[in-house]
Enzyme design. Structure first.
Site, PDB file in Angstrom:
ATOM      1  N   LYS A 115      11.522 -14.045  13.233  1.00  0.00           N
ATOM      2  CA  LYS A 115      10.373 -14.137  14.148  1.00  0.00           C
ATOM      3  C   LYS A 115      10.233 -15.529  14.750  1.00  0.00           C
ATOM      4  O   LYS A 115       9.803 -15.660  15.900  1.00  0.00           O
ATOM      5  CB  LYS A 115       9.073 -13.721  13.441  1.00  0.00           C
ATOM      6  CG  LYS A 115       8.997 -12.231  13.188  1.00  0.00           C
ATOM      7  CD  LYS A 115       7.561 -11.768  13.025  1.00  0.00           C
ATOM      8  CE  LYS A 115       7.485 -10.254  12.894  1.00  0.00           C
ATOM      9  NZ  LYS A 115       6.185  -9.787  12.430  1.00  0.00           N
ATOM     10  N   LYS A 201      16.015  -2.242  13.805  1.00  0.00           N
ATOM     11  CA  LYS A 201      15.042  -1.312  13.212  1.00  0.00           C
ATOM     12  C   LYS A 201      13.996  -0.899  14.259  1.00  0.00           C
ATOM     13  O   LYS A 201      13.714  -1.649  15.194  1.00  0.00           O
ATOM     14  CB  LYS A 201      14.395  -1.916  11.961  1.00  0.00           C
ATOM     15  CG  LYS A 201      13.406  -2.990  12.247  1.00  0.00           C
ATOM     16  CD  LYS A 201      12.672  -3.439  10.991  1.00  0.00           C
ATOM     17  CE  LYS A 201      11.712  -4.526  11.438  1.00  0.00           C
ATOM     18  NZ  LYS A 201      10.997  -5.239  10.467  1.00  0.00           N
ATOM     19  N   LYS A 204       7.358  -2.171  16.316  1.00  0.00           N
ATOM     20  CA  LYS A 204       6.278  -2.282  17.301  1.00  0.00           C
ATOM     21  C   LYS A 204       6.564  -3.375  18.308  1.00  0.00           C
ATOM     22  O   LYS A 204       6.034  -3.366  19.399  1.00  0.00           O
ATOM     23  CB  LYS A 204       4.981  -2.686  16.592  1.00  0.00           C
ATOM     24  CG  LYS A 204       4.409  -1.645  15.697  1.00  0.00           C
ATOM     25  CD  LYS A 204       3.198  -2.210  14.955  1.00  0.00           C
ATOM     26  CE  LYS A 204       3.400  -2.021  13.481  1.00  0.00           C
ATOM     27  NZ  LYS A 204       2.215  -2.185  12.656  1.00  0.00           N
TER      28      LYS A 204
HETATM   29  P1  TYM Z   1       4.373  -3.635   9.158  1.00  0.00           P
HETATM   30  O1  TYM Z   1       3.008  -3.570   9.742  1.00  0.00           O
HETATM   31  O2  TYM Z   1       5.457  -4.264   9.967  1.00  0.00           O
HETATM   32  O3  TYM Z   1       4.858  -2.198   8.730  1.00  0.00           O
HETATM   33  C1  TYM Z   1       4.081  -1.343   7.895  1.00  0.00           C
HETATM   34  C2  TYM Z   1       4.997  -0.575   6.951  1.00  0.00           C
HETATM   35  O4  TYM Z   1       5.979   0.176   7.693  1.00  0.00           O
HETATM   36  C3  TYM Z   1       7.278  -0.116   7.215  1.00  0.00           C
HETATM   37  N1  TYM Z   1       8.242  -0.060   8.348  1.00  0.00           N
HETATM   38  C4  TYM Z   1       9.383   0.645   8.355  1.00  0.00           C
HETATM   39  N2  TYM Z   1       9.958   1.441   7.433  1.00  0.00           N
HETATM   40  C5  TYM Z   1      11.129   2.034   7.764  1.00  0.00           C
HETATM   41  N3  TYM Z   1      11.742   1.884   8.974  1.00  0.00           N
HETATM   42  C6  TYM Z   1      11.195   1.093   9.926  1.00  0.00           C
HETATM   43  N4  TYM Z   1      11.785   0.958  11.111  1.00  0.00           N
HETATM   44  C7  TYM Z   1       9.968   0.432   9.642  1.00  0.00           C
HETATM   45  N5  TYM Z   1       9.149  -0.393  10.350  1.00  0.00           N
HETATM   46  C8  TYM Z   1       8.108  -0.690   9.546  1.00  0.00           C
HETATM   47  C9  TYM Z   1       7.178  -1.530   6.644  1.00  0.00           C
HETATM   48  O5  TYM Z   1       8.207  -1.781   5.708  1.00  0.00           O
HETATM   49  C10 TYM Z   1       5.796  -1.515   6.030  1.00  0.00           C
HETATM   50  O6  TYM Z   1       5.847  -0.957   4.731  1.00  0.00           O
HETATM   51  N6  TYM Z   1       3.952  -7.598   6.077  1.00  0.00           N
HETATM   52  C11 TYM Z   1       3.681  -6.168   6.227  1.00  0.00           C
HETATM   53  C12 TYM Z   1       2.231  -5.815   6.012  1.00  0.00           C
HETATM   54  C13 TYM Z   1       1.668  -6.288   4.726  1.00  0.00           C
HETATM   55  C14 TYM Z   1       1.901  -5.743   3.433  1.00  0.00           C
HETATM   56  C15 TYM Z   1       1.123  -6.531   2.546  1.00  0.00           C
HETATM   57  C16 TYM Z   1       2.668  -4.684   2.956  1.00  0.00           C
HETATM   58  C17 TYM Z   1       0.814  -7.339   4.584  1.00  0.00           C
HETATM   59  N7  TYM Z   1       0.485  -7.476   3.273  1.00  0.00           N
HETATM   60  C18 TYM Z   1       1.118  -6.280   1.154  1.00  0.00           C
HETATM   61  C19 TYM Z   1       2.650  -4.444   1.566  1.00  0.00           C
HETATM   62  C20 TYM Z   1       1.887  -5.234   0.696  1.00  0.00           C
HETATM   63  C21 TYM Z   1       4.072  -5.717   7.625  1.00  0.00           C
HETATM   64  O7  TYM Z   1       4.076  -6.515   8.564  1.00  0.00           O
HETATM   65  O8  TYM Z   1       4.307  -4.372   7.744  1.00  0.00           O
END
Ligand code: TYM
Length: 338
Positions: A115, A201, A204
């Site tokens: 990022k 991947k 968003k």
């Molecule tokens: P975020 O908002 O990017 O995504 C939310 C969840 O979706 C999963 N994910 C995917 N899984 C499979 N294939 C994909 N292409 C794909 N894109 C997204 C992510 O792995 C995630 O589980 N940092 C985290 C949010 C967060 C969090 C936490 C998660 C903040 N604190 C504590 C767990 C525990 C994030 O940006 O996810």
């Protein structure tokens, strides 16, 4: 058993989020709350300000994400559903853990490297310390299990390292404060790829909306996106080994298998030897069939801002009650007088 996970409210919920994480959130809620476990699911709005953002969009996206999660099956009466901004203990614990996390650990995070890109000097401090907030998110509630997609595995390993170092440095050996959380990653949908590029991947932040299926897409849009998805000219193989080196084909077959609740082998048994001209319409139909009930619920819920705000307020109240004792214990362990 304590299940905790989060999602950033930075745009639409897409198929990668749903298959990689949210489906497991719902499954774990359905299985474990009945047995007395607590599930906490939150919108990581404090994480969302680590990248440039528009305040009015963040507010709208936060409400829309609550509506999306409830449409997918998160039940605010059984799970604690909230946003970080209403539970200040997350940010407080992050500061306390900043004393334990090491610069070298954060420098190794692949998401930080991706990022920030080449412009590290211009990246926000929040983007760098983001994984410490993520550690606070789960350690605050003594999470035992964290359902996420593959891309969050490294952040959870960091949370485990922070927990261990804090316990070693500041707690008696027989009374560690933090539990090391276990990531729960679905074997078949750990990494859903972009429809435009099989090696990136689904995300968003991809500027092309054609690269992802959103929960909010209508049937025509889903069909058009699947039909335009990048593929190769070969027919589908009849054995799984034949998908090696064919990232786009493997991704589409994998999505079909998970959505149909079956295996890649069974899908190839059915479609092996056929071209994408036959497979894509079948995949589109399946996605429309499975996603449209959720999309319909979403369209209904998203209008009722008062109800969505009430869900978050109630969830935050319950989350604060669980967070306070851990935070108090962390202040005490560090010798901070209050
Ligand atoms: P975020 O908002 O990017 O995504 C939310 C969840 O979706 C999963 N994910 C995917 N899984 C499979 N294939 C994909 N292409 C794909 N894109 C997204 C992510 O792995 C995630 O589980 N940092 C985290 C949010 C967060 C969090 C936490 C998660 C903040 N604190 C504590 C767990 C525990 C994030 O940006 O996810």
């Amino acid at each position: 058993m304590r299940i905790v996970s989060g999602i950033q409210p930075t745009g639409n919920l897409h198929l990668g989020n749903y298959l990689g994480a949210i489906r497991n959130w719902v499954a774990m809620q359905d299985e474990w709350t009945a047995k007395g476990a607590t599930c906490l699911y939150f919108l990581a709005d404090l994480h969302a300000i680590s990248m440039p953002h528009k305040p009015e969009e963040l507010a709208a996206n936060t409400r829309e994400m609550v509506a999306a999660l409830v449409s997918c099956g998160i039940d605010p009466d059984r799970s604690i559903l909230f946003n970080q901004a209403q539970v200040p203990q997350h940010a407080e614990l992050q500061w306390l853990l900043n004393g334990t996390a090491r610069m070298g650990w954060l420098n190794r995070m692949t998401q930080w490297k991706d990022k920030a890109g080449k412009n590290r000097e211009g990246a926000s401090v929040a983007l760098f310390t983001y994984p410490v907030l993520q550690a606070a998110d789960v350690l605050l509630y003594n999470a035992t299990h964290v359902p996420v997609g593959e891309d969050q595995k490294q952040h959870l390993e960091l949370a485990r390292d922070i927990a261990q170092k804090f316990n070693n440095d500041f707690c008696p050996e027989d009374a560690p404060l933090f539990i090391q959380p276990e990531p729960i990653i679905p074997p078949e949908a750990a990494r859903i790829m972009s429809l435009r590029e099989g090696t990136a991947k689904m995300s968003k932040s991809d500027p092309s909306d054609m690269s992802r299926i959103n929960l909010t897409d209508d049937a025509d849009t889903i069909m058009a996106k699947v039909k335009k998805a990048k593929t190769d000219p070969e027919p589908l193989p009849s054995e799984k080994a034949g998908l090696e080196g064919r990232a786009e084909a493997a991704n589409l077959v994998g999505i079909y298998a998970v959505m149909a609740g079956t295996s890649v082998e069974v899908v190839l048994g059915q479609f092996g030897g056929q071209g994408f001209g036959a497979f894509k319409p079948a995949l589109g139909d399946l996605l429309v069939e499975k996603l449209s009930p959720m999309a319909a619920r979403y369209r209904e819920l998203r209008e009722d801002h008062a109800a969505l705000d009430a869900i978050l307020a109630k969830g935050a109240e319950k989350a604060r009650a669980l967070a306070v004792p851990t935070l108090d214990a962390a202040y005490k362990a560090l010798g901070l007088v209050r």
